[in-house]
Design an enzyme around this catalytic site. Structure first.
Site, mmCIF file in Angstrom:
data_model
loop_
_atom_site.group_PDB
_atom_site.id
_atom_site.type_symbol
_atom_site.label_atom_id
_atom_site.label_comp_id
_atom_site.label_asym_id
_atom_site.label_seq_id
_atom_site.Cartn_x
_atom_site.Cartn_y
_atom_site.Cartn_z
ATOM 1 N N ALA A 161 0.861 -1.171 0.000
ATOM 2 C CA ALA A 161 0.000 0.000 0.000
ATOM 3 C C ALA A 161 0.904 1.230 0.000
ATOM 4 C CB ALA A 161 -0.889 -0.022 1.234
ATOM 5 N N GLY A 165 0.662 -4.961 0.977
ATOM 6 C CA GLY A 165 -0.544 -5.006 0.148
ATOM 7 C C GLY A 165 -0.296 -5.697 -1.186
ATOM 8 N N GLU A 208 -0.707 -9.211 -0.564
ATOM 9 C CA GLU A 208 -2.130 -9.465 -0.286
ATOM 10 C C GLU A 208 -2.945 -9.508 -1.585
ATOM 11 O OE1 GLU A 208 -1.874 -6.284 2.731
ATOM 12 O OE2 GLU A 208 -3.050 -7.623 3.992
ATOM 13 N N GLU A 260 4.660 -5.071 7.285
ATOM 14 C CA GLU A 260 3.953 -3.964 7.935
ATOM 15 C C GLU A 260 4.418 -3.732 9.368
ATOM 16 O OE1 GLU A 260 2.534 -6.346 6.097
ATOM 17 O OE2 GLU A 260 0.982 -5.509 4.807
HETATM 18 N N1 CO8 Z 1 4.593 3.148 -0.617
HETATM 19 C C1 CO8 Z 1 4.985 4.301 -1.165
HETATM 20 N N2 CO8 Z 1 6.131 4.444 -1.890
HETATM 21 C C2 CO8 Z 1 6.902 3.346 -2.031
HETATM 22 C C3 CO8 Z 1 6.559 2.103 -1.465
HETATM 23 C C4 CO8 Z 1 5.332 2.016 -0.737
HETATM 24 N N3 CO8 Z 1 4.882 0.862 -0.205
HETATM 25 N N4 CO8 Z 1 7.530 1.214 -1.762
HETATM 26 C C5 CO8 Z 1 8.438 1.884 -2.496
HETATM 27 N N5 CO8 Z 1 8.072 3.162 -2.662
HETATM 28 C C6 CO8 Z 1 8.790 4.225 -3.400
HETATM 29 C C7 CO8 Z 1 9.991 4.738 -2.602
HETATM 30 O O1 CO8 Z 1 9.584 5.682 -1.666
HETATM 31 C C8 CO8 Z 1 10.845 5.296 -3.711
HETATM 32 O O2 CO8 Z 1 10.333 6.559 -4.084
HETATM 33 P P1 CO8 Z 1 11.361 7.802 -4.355
HETATM 34 O O3 CO8 Z 1 12.181 7.353 -5.521
HETATM 35 O O4 CO8 Z 1 10.430 8.924 -4.650
HETATM 36 O O5 CO8 Z 1 12.154 7.948 -3.106
HETATM 37 C C9 CO8 Z 1 10.600 4.344 -4.862
HETATM 38 O O6 CO8 Z 1 9.361 3.687 -4.583
HETATM 39 C C10 CO8 Z 1 11.662 3.289 -5.021
HETATM 40 O O7 CO8 Z 1 11.817 2.618 -3.763
HETATM 41 P P2 CO8 Z 1 13.222 2.421 -3.025
HETATM 42 O O8 CO8 Z 1 14.152 3.555 -3.360
HETATM 43 O O9 CO8 Z 1 12.945 2.176 -1.588
HETATM 44 O O10 CO8 Z 1 13.752 1.093 -3.752
HETATM 45 P P3 CO8 Z 1 14.780 0.029 -3.167
HETATM 46 O O11 CO8 Z 1 15.141 -0.862 -4.299
HETATM 47 O O12 CO8 Z 1 15.869 0.693 -2.410
HETATM 48 O O13 CO8 Z 1 13.925 -0.828 -2.086
HETATM 49 C C11 CO8 Z 1 11.983 -2.008 -1.269
HETATM 50 C C12 CO8 Z 1 12.838 -1.637 -2.502
HETATM 51 C C13 CO8 Z 1 12.775 -2.941 -0.355
HETATM 52 C C14 CO8 Z 1 10.735 -2.764 -1.802
HETATM 53 C C15 CO8 Z 1 11.558 -0.735 -0.507
HETATM 54 O O14 CO8 Z 1 11.020 0.181 -1.425
HETATM 55 C C16 CO8 Z 1 10.527 -0.964 0.585
HETATM 56 O O15 CO8 Z 1 10.860 -1.477 1.646
HETATM 57 N N6 CO8 Z 1 9.268 -0.548 0.334
HETATM 58 C C17 CO8 Z 1 8.211 -0.618 1.305
HETATM 59 C C18 CO8 Z 1 7.743 -2.030 1.503
HETATM 60 C C19 CO8 Z 1 6.650 -2.058 2.555
HETATM 61 O O16 CO8 Z 1 6.867 -1.750 3.704
HETATM 62 N N7 CO8 Z 1 5.428 -2.448 2.148
HETATM 63 C C20 CO8 Z 1 4.305 -2.523 3.044
HETATM 64 C C21 CO8 Z 1 3.525 -1.258 2.971
HETATM 65 S S1 CO8 Z 1 2.188 -1.201 4.128
HETATM 66 C C22 CO8 Z 1 0.989 -2.167 3.440
HETATM 67 O O17 CO8 Z 1 1.086 -2.623 2.349
HETATM 68 C C23 CO8 Z 1 -0.280 -2.483 4.193
HETATM 69 C C24 CO8 Z 1 -0.450 -1.570 5.311
HETATM 70 C C25 CO8 Z 1 -1.591 -2.027 6.140
HETATM 71 C C26 CO8 Z 1 -2.061 -0.884 6.951
HETATM 72 C C27 CO8 Z 1 -3.412 -1.154 7.464
HETATM 73 C C28 CO8 Z 1 -4.192 0.123 7.611
HETATM 74 C C29 CO8 Z 1 -5.696 -0.141 7.777
#
Ligand code: CO8
Length: 256
Positions: free
Chosen positions: A64, A107, A110, A130
């Site tokens: 997400a 997500g 999921e 998460e």
């Molecule tokens: N959301 C928003 N932006 C993201 C996300 C994300 N999930 N993942 C990556 N991006 C963006 C980064 O911010 C970055 O943007 P920018 O270039 O503008 O800085 C771009 O994508 C590229 O990402 P990275 O530079 O981080 O790329 P890397 O190769 O270094 O790393 C990873 C790749 C390991 C996948 C890393 O991006 C990462 O850890 N991403 C997040 C993964 C994560 O935590 N996912 C879970 C999200 S929460 C969710 O899905 C459910 C939440 C449930 C909440 C319940 C509420 C009711």
């Protein structure tokens, strides 16, 4: 603004590609709305028999959209029933194959589990990270993953937030097949074309019956399956499928 998803058609199959590659296909609300509207339209389209959902080479979807959620309060989340829109995606009856390259996290993982099955590339990575953000899965991950791969491994993934490689995901039953990265989409498209070539009614009832196994006790599930099986007799597609077998020719199922 560019479209957040991209749809192409090949015969009776739709290929739906998530199209926010710079954000690793992070699933924001606008993308969810586009995807759900498109999937519901495909579901109604009798010229389409199956769909493949894929992302980019680096990410199916990295979760997400964290930036979109970061500042929200619990009241806002409850009021918007945040993520409820994804129930509509899962409810679409069109067979959905996830074709996964790169990251399928949070997500993203999921959504893979909302599809009917997944074909992953060798470099695919799955996880529910998460907990590292101070929250938990919110799109069905604790429930679907536990049913799919069992309590122990689901606990491991949700509590440590670690990522799982494609070979482990295959052993665990999270994905159905693992193929070389470049063969993911062609393999999924071929599987979808095969599904789309069969009787629409039989395919829809088969996926519904398999899905019932997640909800019903065994005896009730078996009775459900038998009732559906009986109901298919006498349909034009049952007549054609069985006649074709006896006559040693390919079946020509009812035109859509
Ligand atoms: N959301 C928003 N932006 C993201 C996300 C994300 N999930 N993942 C990556 N991006 C963006 C980064 O911010 C970055 O943007 P920018 O270039 O503008 O800085 C771009 O994508 C590229 O990402 P990275 O530079 O981080 O790329 P890397 O190769 O270094 O790393 C990873 C790749 C390991 C996948 C890393 O991006 C990462 O850890 N991403 C997040 C993964 C994560 O935590 N996912 C879970 C999200 S929460 C969710 O899905 C459910 C939440 C449930 C909440 C319940 C509420 C009711």
């Amino acid at each position: 603004m560019a479209d957040l998803i991209d749809i192409t058609r090949e015969g009776r199959v739709a290929l739906v590609r998530l199209n926010r590659p710079a954000q690793l296909n992070a699933l924001n609300l606008a993308l969810a709305e586009e995807l759900v509207a498109a999937t519901e339209a495909l579901d109604r389209d009798r010229t389409i028999g199956a769909m493949v959902l894929t992302g980019s080479p680096k990410a199916f979807a990295a979760g997400a959209d964290i930036a979109e959620m970061a500042g929200k309060s619990a009241e806002e989340m409850v009021e918007a029933d945040f993520f409820a829109i994804w129930d509509r995606f899962a409810a679409c009856r069109i067979p959905k194959i996830a074709a996964v390259n790169g990251y399928a996290l949070g997500g993203g993982c999921e959504v893979v589990m909302m599809c009917d099955f997944a074909i992953a590339g060798e470099g695919a990575r799955f996880g529910q990270p998460e907990v590292k953000l101070g929250v938990i899965a919110g799109m069905g991950g604790t429930q679907r993953m536990t049913r799919l791969i069992g309590r122990s491994l689901a606990m491991d993934l949700h509590l440590t937030g670690r990522t799982m490689r494609a070979d482990e995901a295959l052993r665990a039953g999270l994905v159905a097949r693992v193929v070389p990265d470049e063969e993911v989409v062609p393999t999924a498209m071929a599987a979808a074309a095969e599904i789309a070539s069969y009787s629409r009614g039989a395919v829809r009832l088969a996926r519904e019956a398999v899905a019932k196994a997640e909800e019903l006790p065994l005896a009730e599930g078996i009775r459900y399956e038998r009732a559906v099986f009986h109901r298919l007799f006498g349909t034009p597609d049952q007549r054609e499928g069985m006649a074709a077998f006896v006559e040693k020719r390919p079946a020509r199922f009812h035109a859509p």
